[in-house]
Design a protein around this motif. Sequence first.
Motif, PDB file in Angstrom:
ATOM      1  N   GLN A  91      26.743 -15.384  -5.605  1.00 33.80           N
ATOM      2  CA  GLN A  91      28.020 -15.050  -4.974  1.00 33.80           C
ATOM      3  C   GLN A  91      28.027 -15.351  -3.482  1.00 33.80           C
ATOM      4  O   GLN A  91      29.084 -15.394  -2.864  1.00 33.80           O
ATOM      5  CB  GLN A  91      28.340 -13.565  -5.197  1.00 33.80           C
ATOM      6  CG  GLN A  91      28.539 -13.199  -6.657  1.00 33.80           C
ATOM      7  CD  GLN A  91      29.196 -11.849  -6.826  1.00 33.80           C
ATOM      8  OE1 GLN A  91      30.053 -11.453  -6.048  1.00 33.80           O
ATOM      9  NE2 GLN A  91      28.780 -11.132  -7.858  1.00 33.80           N
ATOM     10  N   VAL A  92      26.845 -15.512  -2.889  1.00 35.53           N
ATOM     11  CA  VAL A  92      26.741 -15.824  -1.460  1.00 35.53           C
ATOM     12  C   VAL A  92      25.996 -17.142  -1.353  1.00 35.53           C
ATOM     13  O   VAL A  92      24.786 -17.183  -1.153  1.00 35.53           O
ATOM     14  CB  VAL A  92      26.004 -14.714  -0.681  1.00 35.53           C
ATOM     15  CG1 VAL A  92      26.051 -14.992   0.817  1.00 35.53           C
ATOM     16  CG2 VAL A  92      26.600 -13.363  -0.982  1.00 35.53           C
ATOM     17  N   ARG A  93      26.729 -18.234  -1.516  1.00 39.25           N
ATOM     18  CA  ARG A  93      26.085 -19.533  -1.669  1.00 39.25           C
ATOM     19  C   ARG A  93      25.357 -19.993  -0.413  1.00 39.25           C
ATOM     20  O   ARG A  93      24.472 -20.836  -0.486  1.00 39.25           O
ATOM     21  CB  ARG A  93      27.132 -20.576  -2.071  1.00 39.25           C
ATOM     22  CG  ARG A  93      27.724 -20.298  -3.455  1.00 39.25           C
ATOM     23  CD  ARG A  93      26.668 -20.342  -4.518  1.00 39.25           C
ATOM     24  NE  ARG A  93      27.235 -20.197  -5.845  1.00 39.25           N
ATOM     25  CZ  ARG A  93      26.548 -20.344  -6.966  1.00 39.25           C
ATOM     26  NH1 ARG A  93      25.260 -20.610  -6.906  1.00 39.25           N
ATOM     27  NH2 ARG A  93      27.121 -20.196  -8.132  1.00 39.25           N
ATOM     28  N   ARG A  94      25.740 -19.466   0.750  1.00 41.34           N
ATOM     29  CA  ARG A  94      25.051 -19.897   1.975  1.00 41.34           C
ATOM     30  C   ARG A  94      23.670 -19.271   2.084  1.00 41.34           C
ATOM     31  O   ARG A  94      22.846 -19.721   2.870  1.00 41.34           O
ATOM     32  CB  ARG A  94      25.893 -19.547   3.188  1.00 41.34           C
ATOM     33  CG  ARG A  94      27.154 -20.375   3.324  1.00 41.34           C
ATOM     34  CD  ARG A  94      27.931 -19.959   4.549  1.00 41.34           C
ATOM     35  NE  ARG A  94      28.389 -18.588   4.443  1.00 41.34           N
ATOM     36  CZ  ARG A  94      28.812 -17.851   5.463  1.00 41.34           C
ATOM     37  NH1 ARG A  94      28.804 -18.353   6.672  1.00 41.34           N
ATOM     38  NH2 ARG A  94      29.233 -16.621   5.274  1.00 41.34           N
ATOM     39  N   ALA A  95      23.425 -18.210   1.320  1.00 41.69           N
ATOM     40  CA  ALA A  95      22.120 -17.557   1.369  1.00 41.69           C
ATOM     41  C   ALA A  95      21.039 -18.493   0.829  1.00 41.69           C
ATOM     42  O   ALA A  95      21.218 -19.137  -0.201  1.00 41.69           O
ATOM     43  CB  ALA A  95      22.148 -16.261   0.570  1.00 41.69           C
ATOM     44  N   GLN A  96      19.922 -18.569   1.534  1.00 41.97           N
ATOM     45  CA  GLN A  96      18.826 -19.436   1.116  1.00 41.97           C
ATOM     46  C   GLN A  96      18.028 -18.780  -0.012  1.00 41.97           C
ATOM     47  O   GLN A  96      17.923 -17.557  -0.086  1.00 41.97           O
ATOM     48  CB  GLN A  96      17.901 -19.712   2.298  1.00 41.97           C
ATOM     49  CG  GLN A  96      18.543 -20.478   3.433  1.00 41.97           C
ATOM     50  CD  GLN A  96      18.662 -21.958   3.148  1.00 41.97           C
ATOM     51  OE1 GLN A  96      18.170 -22.445   2.134  1.00 41.97           O
ATOM     52  NE2 GLN A  96      19.330 -22.684   4.037  1.00 41.97           N
ATOM     53  N   PRO A  97      17.436 -19.574  -0.926  1.00 48.46           N
ATOM     54  CA  PRO A  97      16.622 -18.995  -2.003  1.00 48.46           C
ATOM     55  C   PRO A  97      15.347 -18.377  -1.445  1.00 48.46           C
ATOM     56  O   PRO A  97      14.798 -18.832  -0.435  1.00 48.46           O
ATOM     57  CB  PRO A  97      16.323 -20.195  -2.903  1.00 48.46           C
ATOM     58  CG  PRO A  97      16.473 -21.390  -2.024  1.00 48.46           C
ATOM     59  CD  PRO A  97      17.546 -21.048  -1.025  1.00 48.46           C
ATOM     60  N   CYS A  98      14.864 -17.342  -2.113  1.00 51.22           N
ATOM     61  CA  CYS A  98      13.702 -16.602  -1.602  1.00 51.22           C
ATOM     62  C   CYS A  98      12.391 -17.351  -1.814  1.00 51.22           C
ATOM     63  O   CYS A  98      11.332 -16.877  -1.378  1.00 51.22           O
ATOM     64  CB  CYS A  98      13.626 -15.233  -2.261  1.00 51.22           C
ATOM     65  SG  CYS A  98      13.600 -15.313  -4.061  1.00 51.22           S
ATOM     66  N   TRP A  99      12.434 -18.527  -2.448  1.00 48.45           N
ATOM     67  CA  TRP A  99      11.204 -19.304  -2.633  1.00 48.45           C
ATOM     68  C   TRP A  99      10.897 -20.186  -1.418  1.00 48.45           C
ATOM     69  O   TRP A  99       9.796 -20.711  -1.303  1.00 48.45           O
ATOM     70  CB  TRP A  99      11.317 -20.205  -3.875  1.00 48.45           C
ATOM     71  CG  TRP A  99      11.758 -19.492  -5.124  1.00 48.45           C
ATOM     72  CD1 TRP A  99      12.830 -19.800  -5.894  1.00 48.45           C
ATOM     73  CD2 TRP A  99      11.125 -18.366  -5.756  1.00 48.45           C
ATOM     74  NE1 TRP A  99      12.926 -18.951  -6.960  1.00 48.45           N
ATOM     75  CE2 TRP A  99      11.885 -18.052  -6.899  1.00 48.45           C
ATOM     76  CE3 TRP A  99      10.010 -17.588  -5.456  1.00 48.45           C
ATOM     77  CZ2 TRP A  99      11.564 -17.002  -7.755  1.00 48.45           C
ATOM     78  CZ3 TRP A  99       9.685 -16.536  -6.299  1.00 48.45           C
ATOM     79  CH2 TRP A  99      10.447 -16.248  -7.428  1.00 48.45           C
ATOM     80  N   LYS A 100      11.828 -20.344  -0.519  1.00 43.85           N
ATOM     81  CA  LYS A 100      11.666 -21.243   0.622  1.00 43.85           C
ATOM     82  C   LYS A 100      10.914 -20.530   1.743  1.00 43.85           C
ATOM     83  O   LYS A 100      11.347 -19.503   2.249  1.00 43.85           O
ATOM     84  CB  LYS A 100      13.034 -21.702   1.119  1.00 43.85           C
ATOM     85  CG  LYS A 100      12.988 -22.728   2.238  1.00 43.85           C
ATOM     86  CD  LYS A 100      14.400 -23.150   2.635  1.00 43.85           C
ATOM     87  CE  LYS A 100      14.409 -24.179   3.735  1.00 43.85           C
ATOM     88  NZ  LYS A 100      15.774 -24.587   4.121  1.00 43.85           N
TER      89      LYS A 100
END
Length: 713
Positions: free
Chosen positions: A163-172
């Motif tokens: 739902q918050v597409r600007r949020a970066q994935p936690c794997w990065k």
Amino acid sequence: MTGFDRVFVVDWSARSAPSPAHPAADAIWIAEAATDGSCASTYHRTRSAAIAALTERLDACLAAKERALVGFDFPFGYPQGFAATVAGRPSALALWDTLAGLISDGPDNANNRFEVASDLNALFPGVGPFWGRPATLDLPGVPERGTSRTFDGLPERRGVEMQVRRAQPCWKLFTTGSVGSQALVGLPYLAKLRHHFGNTLSAWPFEHTRAPIVLAEIYPSLLDHAVELAAQADRDAIKDDLQVRVLASALMAAQQAGTLQGMFDAVPEGAAQSEEGWILGVGAEAALQAAAAPNLVPPRLADDCFALPQGVTWTPVDEALALLKARLRPVVQSGQCPVNDALGRVLAQDATAVRSNPPGANSAVDGYGFAAVSTGTGRQVLPLVAGRAAAGAPYPHTVPPGFAVRILTGALVPDGVDTVVLQEDVAVADGQIAFDGPIKPGANTRRAGEDVKEGAVALPLGRVLTPADLALLSALGLSHIPVFDRLRVGVLSTGDELVPAGQTAGPDRTYDANRPMLLALAGRWGHAAVDLGHVGDDRAALRKVLDAAASQVDVILTSGGASAGDEDHVSALLSEAGALQSWRIAVKPGRPLALGLWDGVPVVGLPGNPVAAFVCALVFARPAMARLSGAGWTTPQGYTVPAAFSKRKKPGRREYLRARLSADGAAEVFASEGSGRISGLSWAEGLVELEDGARDIAPGDPVRYFPFGSFGL
């Protein structure tokens, strides 16, 4: 649950060394908002120092019997399935404790996060899920790029991040937006806070929110526009500092407005409550934006924003426009708006795609799909699988190599298919299709995201939304968007000689043509036009009207009284207020343009002559008001066309002639250049612009023509 007395918002950092001694970006900032409306921030060079300072403040809150909400800007959990493998059970809180035993983080910020990530990757088949590291770090277990991963056993994003597409994935873990590193070094500190405070602390959404101290995951970028406005008011401030202060104040304001509990309740049922976590405010963005609204009031224009450079008397048109462009900025607030109601509104933030368009690879035609590698040249014969793929009814199985499937326009391309052949090019019989090859791989298919990719900026901040824009936003999954409030444009006529149309008037009276014209222009340009009426040559009455208007509108347009004569009361009053700049612009028709501020509200004094007022409104007021509305500066599109007239022009002033195009595309001009000939405005369909220098124009010579459509009409 009683309310929170304090709201703390922490902007975290995964630096491997102490942050600079002088406050800087990409460090740790902690804001503290209180119920009395105060909000202050502190800067911390290391994580251990920040947590020590926060623990001290929370101890003080408990001693004073105060409740505290504490937000951290990194993920509180990982996608479903990670905790069970690492911690032995699907519990984010168990994962916190596990990571606390693995991560070492010294008082100088030196830590082993990359090595721990490598060990965690080894728990899963393939390469991944963590990725990103310095090229100088010899750690094969953590690939440098996400595309180098071969692991696909866990989702790339948590539910809330969908739902918050600007949020970066936690794997990065490395480079810009590496929230994965922030989480790896942050979650152990949250585990330590839980053990330090015991049952006086709870972690939402995994636990209840009744404890004296509640931890919550936050995302300051939900209020990016509020931060931008705060930056306009405090240009020397560091963005990280502004973010924590704006969000802490907004959360406290939401509590006082009674909407904070709704943000806690917005978390959906499922894995988020035990494993993944949730971002406070997601699912209740409108309430969060509304809570931030009191802090979104843009700073007023500077008192000297219209001041001309020293020694300037006559101002060329281009210089006047450049000065306005440089010195004006948005003066309106913003809020959420349903896309269906957003026609003509101005985007207050970039609109990013919630999902790709198209969301999946699909067929562009009715035909038959197959894997191109299974075909060759010459006549091709492929057996058909049972069933078909249709829009909204995808084929549920994989199409085996060497087989084809019936597929209709818009249907998702099934697994095993990468190419479609048109039905018109196919013979069908006995459960088989035949066609002539070769067929280009990917033919007649649309790639997922070939129009707009998920997370991409679809429309930029400042865009004035069109019907086509509403279609695009809806196709990308956006139901609400942040828009600027409509610019409120007050229109005021002045002068004893004016009377409204319809009244009996002698030859010494003039019907007020400017006010209906300017109100219509403001409305046509998408602003909220406010009729301020007519004031005679009475300075006290004019002052009273301006005082009232300053609380109702964002900009005031006046006509008449803009020069320096005995009855030019607009100029006189602005001069008394110390905020008048009388611009003598080298333009015809026009010339006098009074610019000033009345109680912080910009006032644009246009000439009293309707033709001059119209031209100056198009050339100067329109781009200025667009800038004030958040839409950005507008520059009309002109076209070079042959002249259908003769004219000798003197140097020194730019001239605008009422014009229209003849049947053969040449520019005709109105028979009279007299500014009193209002009928010429109705006759015209645009303006011919004659440059500042001398011109001797004959029929057929090139001239610059601006259709009224270029001015938004």
